[in-house]
Enzyme design. Structure first.
Site, PDB file in Angstrom:
ATOM      1  N   ALA A  32     -10.303  11.609  -3.744  1.00 20.19           N
ATOM      2  CA  ALA A  32     -10.154  11.028  -5.083  1.00 20.19           C
ATOM      3  C   ALA A  32     -11.107   9.837  -5.163  1.00 20.19           C
ATOM      4  O   ALA A  32     -10.699   8.702  -5.455  1.00 20.19           O
ATOM      5  CB  ALA A  32      -8.713  10.634  -5.375  1.00 20.19           C
ATOM      6  N   HIS A  37     -15.345   3.699  -2.995  1.00 17.68           N
ATOM      7  CA  HIS A  37     -15.767   4.587  -1.901  1.00 17.68           C
ATOM      8  C   HIS A  37     -17.280   4.778  -1.928  1.00 17.68           C
ATOM      9  O   HIS A  37     -17.933   4.767  -0.885  1.00 17.68           O
ATOM     10  CB  HIS A  37     -15.152   5.988  -2.068  1.00 17.68           C
ATOM     11  N   GLU A 150     -12.545  -3.926   1.806  1.00 12.44           N
ATOM     12  CA  GLU A 150     -11.667  -5.096   1.985  1.00 12.44           C
ATOM     13  C   GLU A 150     -10.409  -5.021   1.127  1.00 12.44           C
ATOM     14  O   GLU A 150      -9.539  -5.861   1.256  1.00 12.44           O
ATOM     15  CB  GLU A 150     -12.438  -6.387   1.662  1.00 12.44           C
ATOM     16  N   GLN A 155      -5.726  -3.378   6.966  1.00  8.73           N
ATOM     17  CA  GLN A 155      -6.223  -2.192   7.682  1.00  8.73           C
ATOM     18  C   GLN A 155      -7.553  -2.514   8.369  1.00  8.73           C
ATOM     19  O   GLN A 155      -7.776  -2.148   9.530  1.00  8.73           O
ATOM     20  CB  GLN A 155      -6.397  -1.034   6.699  1.00  8.73           C
ATOM     21  N   SER A 187      -8.771   1.907  -6.692  1.00  4.81           N
ATOM     22  CA  SER A 187      -7.936   2.613  -5.731  1.00  4.81           C
ATOM     23  C   SER A 187      -7.756   4.035  -6.248  1.00  4.81           C
ATOM     24  O   SER A 187      -7.702   4.251  -7.466  1.00  4.81           O
ATOM     25  CB  SER A 187      -6.569   1.915  -5.662  1.00  4.81           C
ATOM     26  N   ARG A 189      -5.153   5.603  -6.151  1.00  5.08           N
ATOM     27  CA  ARG A 189      -3.836   5.641  -6.806  1.00  5.08           C
ATOM     28  C   ARG A 189      -3.914   5.213  -8.273  1.00  5.08           C
ATOM     29  O   ARG A 189      -3.014   5.526  -9.046  1.00  5.08           O
ATOM     30  CB  ARG A 189      -2.840   4.755  -6.057  1.00  5.08           C
TER      31      ARG A 189
HETATM   32  O1  PAF Z   1      -8.110   3.703   3.761  1.00  6.64           O
HETATM   33  C1  PAF Z   1      -7.896   4.940   3.746  1.00  6.64           C
HETATM   34  O2  PAF Z   1      -8.219   5.657   2.801  1.00  6.64           O
HETATM   35  C2  PAF Z   1      -7.193   5.569   4.954  1.00  6.64           C
HETATM   36  O3  PAF Z   1      -6.249   4.706   5.494  1.00  6.64           O
HETATM   37  C3  PAF Z   1      -8.182   6.058   6.035  1.00  6.64           C
HETATM   38  C4  PAF Z   1      -8.947   4.910   6.636  1.00  6.64           C
HETATM   39  C5  PAF Z   1      -9.143   7.075   5.429  1.00  6.64           C
HETATM   40  C6  PAF Z   1      -7.418   6.758   7.160  1.00  6.64           C
HETATM   41  O4  PAF Z   1      -6.732   7.877   6.696  1.00  6.64           O
END
Ligand code: PAF
Length: 282
Positions: A32, A37, A150, A155, A187, A189
């Site tokens: 998505a 990204h 970020e 994470q 995001s 989502r």
């Molecule tokens: O940030 C994400 O989208 C996920 O946590 C990742 C790093 C692809 C791991 O599944």
């Protein structure tokens, strides 16, 4: 763009590239795809000869079955967006069996306590799932560098710790948050928000900006009270947590110390969608 659906064909493609001394970048995603990204992929393409982009909705990092079921999956659109970028991209779209074999389970990870804060405290097992999938990816892909946004700052710090503790020879590159025009952090989502919810969710970043302005002159206690108060009367947004935490340890701060770097972290429910965001404070 080459599309690999299994690790055997991906590994053999990467082996021949390694033999030619190609530098391999890696951008893990759950699909998505949005501009956030794509900015990671663009950065990776600038700094590497080829870039592996994975699209895999990893079941072991979801603590909520409904969230996993509803996670947006739009592979054809994702492929189209990646094809519009110029550069050598290897897309890896595995299924559960290719990643986990017969048993879809996660291993347990400890990250010097980073896992106990915020997302770790509110999403049971989440960072075990993230550590599991990234270890599997790093073993298959053996990238020189890997790119993370970020927006998921906790994470990012946890991945840095994972790489340090497990001694993976990969450079972890953090990239800035990309925002919608109304300020909402991008995001996958967000695609699940109604038009009205999308509009209302802009309040999250507006509040974080106010926090940033207050930070130099206001105590952390007062800022925490201010944020709670802001969300109290908002019928669209339900505050899950707000913390001002040390950027390195992620431990919530009670008082400011001049030598520390702080960030404000927030998680909010907007209807059925859970959103997170953060901003640096000093
Ligand atoms: O940030 C994400 O989208 C996920 O946590 C990742 C790093 C692809 C791991 O599944």
């Amino acid at each position: 763009m080459v599309v690999h659906t299994d690790k055997v064909s991906l590994s053999s493609d990467l082996l021949s590239r390694r033999k030619q001394n190609e530098k391999i970048g890696f951008v893990p995603t759950m699909g998505a795809l949005h501009r956030g990204h794509l900015s990671l992929v663009k950065n990776a393409l600038k700094e590497n000869d080829c870039v592996v982009v994975s699209i895999y909705v990893n079941p072991t990092q979801f603590d909520n079955k409904e969230d996993l079921k509803k996670y947006p999956r739009i592979l054809q659109k994702d492929i189209q967006l990646l094809q519009e970028l110029s550069g050598d991209i290897l897309l890896y779209v595995p299924n559960n069996e290719d990643i986990y074999g017969e048993k879809v389970t996660s291993a347990h990870f400890e990250y010097d306590g980073l896992e106990h804060q915020m997302e770790g405290a509110h999403r049971k097992g989440h960072f075990d799932g993230v550590g599991t999938i990234l270890s599997i990816f790093f073993d298959i892909i053996k990238p020189h560098s890997a790119y993370f946004g970020e927006k998921d700052f906790q994470q990012l710090q946890i991945v840095r710790k994972l790489v340090q503790l497990q001694k993976y020879p990969v450079e972890i590159v953090g990239c800035p948050i990309v925002r919608e025009n109304n300020g909402l952090a991008m995001s996958s989502r967000n695609k699940r928000l109604s038009e009205k919810e999308f509009e209302e969710a802009a309040f999250i970043y507006k509040t974080l900006q106010k926090v940033k302005r207050k930070f130099p002159t206001t105590s952390i206690k007062k800022i925490n009270e201010f944020v709670k108060e802001q969300f109290l009367h908002n019928s669209y947004l339900k505050l899950e947590y707000f913390e001002i935490a040390n950027e390195q340890t992620l431990v919530p701060a009670k008082h400011k110390m001049k030598t520390n770097k702080y960030r404000a972290f927030i998680a909010v429910h907007c209807g059925k969608v859970r959103l997170i965001d953060n901003v640096p404070l000093n």
